[in-house]
Motif scaffolding. Structure first.
Motif, mmCIF file in Angstrom:
data_model
loop_
_atom_site.group_PDB
_atom_site.id
_atom_site.type_symbol
_atom_site.label_atom_id
_atom_site.label_comp_id
_atom_site.label_asym_id
_atom_site.label_seq_id
_atom_site.Cartn_x
_atom_site.Cartn_y
_atom_site.Cartn_z
ATOM 1 N N SER A 198 3.210 -1.364 3.863
ATOM 2 C CA SER A 198 2.655 -0.021 3.649
ATOM 3 C C SER A 198 3.704 1.034 3.977
ATOM 4 O O SER A 198 4.578 0.825 4.834
ATOM 5 N N GLN A 233 5.707 -0.248 7.444
ATOM 6 C CA GLN A 233 5.056 -1.304 8.231
ATOM 7 C C GLN A 233 4.982 -2.584 7.396
ATOM 8 O O GLN A 233 4.600 -2.545 6.230
ATOM 9 N N THR A 252 7.276 -2.414 12.605
ATOM 10 C CA THR A 252 7.164 -1.008 12.209
ATOM 11 C C THR A 252 8.528 -0.333 12.346
ATOM 12 O O THR A 252 9.193 -0.455 13.385
ATOM 13 N N ASP A 270 5.194 5.855 -2.955
ATOM 14 C CA ASP A 270 5.599 7.064 -2.230
ATOM 15 C C ASP A 270 7.040 7.408 -2.582
ATOM 16 O O ASP A 270 7.925 6.537 -2.594
ATOM 17 N N GLU A 278 0.843 -1.188 0.000
ATOM 18 C CA GLU A 278 0.000 0.000 0.000
ATOM 19 C C GLU A 278 0.885 1.248 0.000
ATOM 20 O O GLU A 278 1.784 1.374 0.835
ATOM 21 N N ASN A 279 0.599 2.142 -0.948
ATOM 22 C CA ASN A 279 1.344 3.404 -1.075
ATOM 23 C C ASN A 279 2.820 3.157 -1.363
ATOM 24 O O ASN A 279 3.686 3.891 -0.889
ATOM 25 N N ALA A 292 3.887 5.222 4.954
ATOM 26 C CA ALA A 292 3.084 6.376 5.391
ATOM 27 C C ALA A 292 4.029 7.491 5.813
ATOM 28 O O ALA A 292 5.113 7.232 6.359
ATOM 29 N N ARG A 293 3.601 8.724 5.551
ATOM 30 C CA ARG A 293 4.413 9.872 5.927
ATOM 31 C C ARG A 293 3.992 10.382 7.302
ATOM 32 O O ARG A 293 2.816 10.662 7.539
ATOM 33 N N GLY A 294 4.971 10.506 8.203
ATOM 34 C CA GLY A 294 4.729 11.086 9.511
ATOM 35 C C GLY A 294 5.497 12.384 9.637
ATOM 36 O O GLY A 294 6.139 12.825 8.682
#
Length: 489
Positions: free
Chosen positions: A403, A414, A476, A368, A364-365, A405-407
């Motif tokens: 996946s 993950q 993670t 990026d 997922e994603n 994700a941007r934090g």
């Protein structure tokens, strides 16, 4: 050692004694000189008019010369009233012209006139001059000019501390004062010796205790310590020694612990290496012993041997990488790159093995394009190991979810895989930031996961593991974004 310490403190005691004795002698000398000068200065000032009174009120001089009868009476009466005085008449050149005493007592018949003139001009300061009866010891005096018809014909010269006075003073000093002074001086020396001895003995005792402690430390006793007392003379040394020994003891204990852990690590590695080698050996011996094995079985056995050899090769490579990362100066070679690129490459590499177990990999994603700052090869190793473990432990027809994700200033990666939940020792070990990577790993954890933890720790990236609903194991990773705005998209 004892003999040396005794010699040192004996010399210190002697040195202290000599210093104090010298100071005591100097003090006595200075005190005596100051007292004597004080007495003579006050006596000279108090009797400053005695010569002028003789010269003016009872003058035995006239135009005809010296009246010997009157002079004898004046000089004699003066010396009787003041036994410490001696009266002389000097001409203007300082020659002794008249006196009341036997000629044999006069040792010098000329007195320096310049000091008499200095005395006449300044009565306030101590001035000494020649005593005709005792020329080797200058004495205080009183003097006045003798004027006849306004003409100076000479000087009345009065010695204020006569030889008789000195004899009497010396007798009194020796008989009374001198004895007490001598007793006091030697009492002071005795007290000094006693205190010097007691003090050096105390220092010697503490010094010998220091040597005793140091000898125990030299013999390997790391538990030895000084009893630290802040008022003690050796407190700075004792405190510094205790700190040093505590630090050494801590370092030795840590080295010993590391050595024990390294032995355990080598034992575990030996076990990990021995298992695939034993399997490969078994299949190889089967192929050699059994000649009626069909070709398909032979290929299967050879493929199994090859897999075990590759497994051994992989273990050796991981051990080598862990050892390389243990180097003191080892640091990751960080550079900016797009993390999703290496992620997609490794997913493609893992798909071949995943298809064998019909495992579905979902990302997922994964497009990026965040830039991160890390060592590319090492981060690639992290993804490889986590994917290999996911494929290895996921069941047939399982699923692997990845996946991105941007934090806040972080890229969150993950990775989840279906299958048996991770044992609690592995979860605790992964999530314990203080635990060493390989040395403290539980038996259930492989070197691949230890290598992942070591790499992320070298990068200061957080790494966290958990199980969700007992169906998925989730890892993670938080990776720092590259901060250069010119390369951010």
């Amino acid at each position: 050692m004892k003999t040396r310490s005794t010699g040192i403190f004996s010399r210190i005691g002697i040195f202290i004694f000599l210093i104090i004795a010298s100071l005591a002698i100097l003090f006595v000398y200075v005190t005596y000189s100051a007292t004597s000068d004080y007495y003579q200065a006050s006596t000279q000032l108090l009797n400053k008019d005695i010569a002028s009174r003789i010269a003016t009120l009872s003058s035995p001089f006239s135009k005809e010369g010296i009246d010997h009868k009157k002079a004898d009476s004046v000089f004699k009466n003066t010396m009787i009233i003041s036994p410490n005085t001696e009266v002389y008449f000097l001409d203007t050149m300082g020659n002794v012209k008249y006196y009341f005493a036997p000629d044999s007592l006069i040792k010098q018949r000329k007195v320096p006139v310049d000091k008499i003139e200095a005395y006449l001009n300044d009565h306030l300061h101590l001035i000494k001059n020649i005593d005709p009866r005792d020329p080797d010891n200058p004495k205080i005096f009183s003097a006045a000019p003798v004027m006849v018809d306004d003409q100076n014909i000479g000087y009345i010269y009065v010695i204020l501390v006569s030889k008789e006075y000195r004899n009497v003073a010396e007798f009194v000093f020796k008989s009374q004062v001198g004895g007490w002074a001598t007793k006091g001086f030697f009492l002071l020396i005795l007290v000094t010796v006693i205190f010097s001895f007691l003090y050096t003995s105390r220092l010697q005792k503490r010094y010998n205790n220091v040597i005793h402690i140091l000898n125990q430390f030299r013999d390997g006793n790391l538990n030895v310590r000084f009893d630290v007392v802040k008022k003690d003379d050796f407190f700075p040394i004792a405190d510094a020694f205790n700190r040093m020994v505590a630090m050494l003891d801590s370092n030795f204990s840590r080295l010993k612990l590391l050595e024990d852990e390294r032995k355990n690590f080598l034992a575990n590695i030996s076990h990990d290496l021995r298992t695939p080698l034993a399997v490969a050996r078994g299949y190889t011996e089967t192929l050699l012993i059994e000649s009626d094995i069909d070709k398909a079985a032979q290929e299967s056995y050879l493929e199994m041997v090859l897999n075990k050899i590759l497994q051994v090769e992989k273990l050796v490579l991981q051990v080598f990488e862990l050892s390389r990362m243990d180097a003191v100066n080892f640091e990751p070679k960080k550079e900016p790159f797009i993390f999703s690129e290496i992620l997609q490459e490794n997913i493609k590499g893992a798909e071949f093995q995943a298809k064998k177990k019909n495992i579905q990999i979902v990302c997922e994603n994964c497009e990026d394009n965040s830039w991160v700052n890390a060592d590319i090869n090492m981060m690639e190793r992290v993804i490889q190991n986590l994917l290999e473990n996911a494929v290895k432990y996921a069941p047939d027809n399982g699923i692997i979810k990845i996946s991105l994700a941007r934090g806040p200033e972080k890229l969150i990666v993950q990775l989840e895989n279906s299958g048996q939940p991770l044992p609690n020792p592995i979860l605790s070990w992964v999530n314990d930031l203080s635990a060493e990577d390989a040395l403290h790993r539980p038996k259930e954890a492989g070197l691949g996961l230890a290598l992942v933890k070591r790499i992320l720790r070298l990068h200061n990236f957080s790494f966290f593991a958990k199980t969700s609903d007992e169906k998925f194991n989730c890892f993670t990773i938080s990776i720092d974004n590259y901060k250069s705005s010119s390369k951010k998209v």
